[in-house]
Design a protein around this motif. Structure first.
Motif, PDB file in Angstrom:
ATOM      1  N   LEU A  25       0.777  -0.906   0.450  1.00  0.00           N
ATOM      2  CA  LEU A  25      -0.003  -0.331  -0.193  1.00  0.00           C
ATOM      3  C   LEU A  25       1.223   1.444  -0.099  1.00  0.00           C
ATOM      4  O   LEU A  25       0.440   2.026  -0.796  1.00  0.00           O
ATOM      5  CB  LEU A  25      -0.792  -0.033   0.868  1.00  0.00           C
ATOM      6  CG  LEU A  25      -2.105  -0.800   1.335  1.00  0.00           C
ATOM      7  CD1 LEU A  25      -3.143  -1.069   2.619  1.00  0.00           C
ATOM      8  CD2 LEU A  25      -2.746  -0.092   0.086  1.00  0.00           C
ATOM      9  N   LEU A  26       1.594   1.424   0.958  1.00  0.00           N
ATOM     10  CA  LEU A  26       2.323   2.734   0.872  1.00  0.00           C
ATOM     11  C   LEU A  26       3.495   2.461  -0.214  1.00  0.00           C
ATOM     12  O   LEU A  26       3.412   3.357  -1.053  1.00  0.00           O
ATOM     13  CB  LEU A  26       3.956   2.258   1.854  1.00  0.00           C
ATOM     14  CG  LEU A  26       4.594   3.051   1.768  1.00  0.00           C
ATOM     15  CD1 LEU A  26       4.666   4.341   2.677  1.00  0.00           C
ATOM     16  CD2 LEU A  26       5.675   3.051   3.154  1.00  0.00           C
ATOM     17  N   LEU A  27       4.015   1.759  -1.081  1.00  0.00           N
ATOM     18  CA  LEU A  27       4.399   1.521  -2.556  1.00  0.00           C
ATOM     19  C   LEU A  27       3.588   2.038  -3.424  1.00  0.00           C
ATOM     20  O   LEU A  27       4.017   3.453  -4.537  1.00  0.00           O
ATOM     21  CB  LEU A  27       4.774   0.124  -2.649  1.00  0.00           C
ATOM     22  CG  LEU A  27       6.730   0.153  -1.506  1.00  0.00           C
ATOM     23  CD1 LEU A  27       7.139  -1.680  -2.586  1.00  0.00           C
ATOM     24  CD2 LEU A  27       8.223   1.393  -1.992  1.00  0.00           C
ATOM     25  N   ARG A  32       2.882   5.060  -7.508  1.00  0.00           N
ATOM     26  CA  ARG A  32       1.784   4.922  -8.462  1.00  0.00           C
ATOM     27  C   ARG A  32       2.048   4.259  -9.338  1.00  0.00           C
ATOM     28  O   ARG A  32       1.049   4.296 -10.486  1.00  0.00           O
ATOM     29  CB  ARG A  32       1.327   6.267  -8.999  1.00  0.00           C
ATOM     30  CG  ARG A  32       1.239   7.445  -7.314  1.00  0.00           C
ATOM     31  CD  ARG A  32      -0.061   7.747  -8.212  1.00  0.00           C
ATOM     32  NE  ARG A  32      -0.416   8.994  -6.572  1.00  0.00           N
ATOM     33  CZ  ARG A  32      -1.117   8.325  -5.523  1.00  0.00           C
ATOM     34  NH1 ARG A  32      -1.566   7.809  -4.999  1.00  0.00           N
ATOM     35  NH2 ARG A  32      -1.448   9.268  -4.420  1.00  0.00           N
ATOM     36  N   GLN A  33       3.169   3.284  -9.614  1.00  0.00           N
ATOM     37  CA  GLN A  33       3.949   2.676 -10.793  1.00  0.00           C
ATOM     38  C   GLN A  33       3.096   1.028 -10.359  1.00  0.00           C
ATOM     39  O   GLN A  33       4.610   0.858  -9.702  1.00  0.00           O
ATOM     40  CB  GLN A  33       5.015   2.687 -11.286  1.00  0.00           C
ATOM     41  CG  GLN A  33       5.335   4.199 -11.281  1.00  0.00           C
ATOM     42  CD  GLN A  33       7.173   4.656 -11.415  1.00  0.00           C
ATOM     43  OE1 GLN A  33       7.651   3.517 -11.754  1.00  0.00           O
ATOM     44  NE2 GLN A  33       7.180   5.352 -11.769  1.00  0.00           N
ATOM     45  N   ASP A  92      11.747   2.693   9.390  1.00  0.00           N
ATOM     46  CA  ASP A  92      12.579   2.500   8.396  1.00  0.00           C
ATOM     47  C   ASP A  92      12.485   2.054   7.109  1.00  0.00           C
ATOM     48  O   ASP A  92      13.444   2.007   6.732  1.00  0.00           O
ATOM     49  CB  ASP A  92      13.844   1.589   9.297  1.00  0.00           C
ATOM     50  CG  ASP A  92      13.980   2.674  10.915  1.00  0.00           C
ATOM     51  OD1 ASP A  92      13.999   3.724  10.717  1.00  0.00           O
ATOM     52  OD2 ASP A  92      14.479   2.216  11.578  1.00  0.00           O
ATOM     53  N   GLU A  93      11.250   1.042   6.998  1.00  0.00           N
ATOM     54  CA  GLU A  93      11.911   0.238   5.671  1.00  0.00           C
ATOM     55  C   GLU A  93      11.284   1.041   5.127  1.00  0.00           C
ATOM     56  O   GLU A  93      11.320   0.498   3.570  1.00  0.00           O
ATOM     57  CB  GLU A  93      10.589  -1.448   6.154  1.00  0.00           C
ATOM     58  CG  GLU A  93      11.510  -2.182   7.160  1.00  0.00           C
ATOM     59  CD  GLU A  93      10.590  -3.292   7.382  1.00  0.00           C
ATOM     60  OE1 GLU A  93       9.130  -3.263   7.769  1.00  0.00           O
ATOM     61  OE2 GLU A  93      11.251  -4.177   7.910  1.00  0.00           O
ATOM     62  N   ALA A  94       9.593   1.864   5.271  1.00  0.00           N
ATOM     63  CA  ALA A  94      10.142   3.049   4.356  1.00  0.00           C
ATOM     64  C   ALA A  94      10.408   3.901   3.559  1.00  0.00           C
ATOM     65  O   ALA A  94      10.230   4.802   2.904  1.00  0.00           O
ATOM     66  CB  ALA A  94       8.816   3.755   4.394  1.00  0.00           C
ATOM     67  N   GLU A  95      12.641   3.924   3.759  1.00  0.00           N
ATOM     68  CA  GLU A  95      12.656   5.077   3.983  1.00  0.00           C
ATOM     69  C   GLU A  95      13.705   4.504   2.174  1.00  0.00           C
ATOM     70  O   GLU A  95      14.673   5.205   2.251  1.00  0.00           O
ATOM     71  CB  GLU A  95      13.413   5.682   4.478  1.00  0.00           C
ATOM     72  CG  GLU A  95      13.099   6.312   6.477  1.00  0.00           C
ATOM     73  CD  GLU A  95      12.124   7.537   5.471  1.00  0.00           C
ATOM     74  OE1 GLU A  95      12.758   7.972   4.887  1.00  0.00           O
ATOM     75  OE2 GLU A  95      10.608   7.533   6.164  1.00  0.00           O
ATOM     76  N   CYS A  96      12.945   4.518   1.573  1.00  0.00           N
ATOM     77  CA  CYS A  96      14.185   4.332   0.053  1.00  0.00           C
ATOM     78  C   CYS A  96      13.555   5.395  -0.702  1.00  0.00           C
ATOM     79  O   CYS A  96      13.865   4.844  -2.216  1.00  0.00           O
ATOM     80  CB  CYS A  96      13.884   2.880   0.093  1.00  0.00           C
ATOM     81  SG  CYS A  96      15.309   1.493   0.351  1.00  0.00           S
ATOM     82  N   SER A  97      12.654   6.279  -0.429  1.00  0.00           N
ATOM     83  CA  SER A  97      12.189   7.148  -1.545  1.00  0.00           C
ATOM     84  C   SER A  97      12.891   7.570  -2.863  1.00  0.00           C
ATOM     85  O   SER A  97      12.853   8.059  -3.633  1.00  0.00           O
ATOM     86  CB  SER A  97      11.747   8.319  -1.192  1.00  0.00           C
ATOM     87  OG  SER A  97      12.429   9.464  -0.402  1.00  0.00           O
ATOM     88  N   CYS A  98      14.101   7.523  -2.587  1.00  0.00           N
ATOM     89  CA  CYS A  98      15.585   8.308  -3.347  1.00  0.00           C
ATOM     90  C   CYS A  98      15.332   7.029  -4.544  1.00  0.00           C
ATOM     91  O   CYS A  98      16.157   7.160  -5.888  1.00  0.00           O
ATOM     92  CB  CYS A  98      16.697   8.797  -3.187  1.00  0.00           C
ATOM     93  SG  CYS A  98      17.807   7.059  -2.474  1.00  0.00           S
TER      94      CYS A  98
END
Length: 186
Positions: A25-27, A32-33, A92-98
């Motif tokens: 859900l977060l991804l 949105r891809q 912490d698991e959600a911190e790959c936005s780069c």
């Protein structure tokens, strides 16, 4: 074929409400891809679950035969009880936005599966069945059955699924598999 079917059903049911579903859900909300996210889930799950099934298979060969069945059965029962505990996604698991959607999904899913209920279930299934390939394929399909609808349908689906009911059903399935395994050992 039993290894494939049991692995698919066990993981698909156990995955409902799991932190990797929340991660899906977060991804989707972030990127949105949908298709890169699905490909990332497939790749991460195949690698993680292959290693897990192989380890379970190796561990079963290492255990004395008179104890292996009992340990496997008790492991299924313990997983069933563990499924009753709701998961929360770690910040912490959600911190790959780069990273792009594919890379972020692969990394986050692989890491989220380490020590997760479905990884432990894959280890136990790998120990129970002699086929690392079919267990890996089954658990991967189970992950996809549980996560792809979340990716494609998002929050609409999650609002309609009674997670507590599914969690109880999943717990019952694992406990029943454990009891059946104990029964066959006797």
């Amino acid at each position: 074929m039993e290894a494939f079917l049991t692995s698919t059903v066990a993981v698909a049911i156990a995955e409902v409400g799991d932190k990797t579903q929340l991660l899906s859900l977060l991804l989707v909300a972030r990127y949105r891809q949908k298709w890169p996210i699905i490909v990332g889930i497939i790749a991460a799950t195949l690698i993680n679950h292959f290693i897990s099934a192989w380890f379970g298979n190796w561990f079963a060969d290492w255990l004395p035969e008179q104890y292996a069945g009992i340990i496997i059965a008790l492991s299924f029962i313990l997983i069933g009880l563990w499924v009753l505990v709701p998961d929360k996604i770690d910040d912490d698991e959600a911190e790959c936005s780069c990273y792009g959607a594919l890379c972020a999904t692969f990394i986050l899913f692989f890491l989220a599966e380490i020590g997760d209920k479905t990884q432990v279930a894959t280890i136990v299934l790998g120990a129970q069945y002699a086929s690392v390939f079919w267990v890996t394929m089954g658990t991967t399909l189970g992950m996809l059955i549980a996560n792809v609808p979340v990716v494609l349908l998002g929050e609409k689906l999650m609002r309609k699924v009674p997670l507590n009911l599914v969690r109880y059903i999943a717990a019952a399935v694992f406990i029943l598999i454990g009891i059946a395994t104990l029964w066959w050992q006797a």
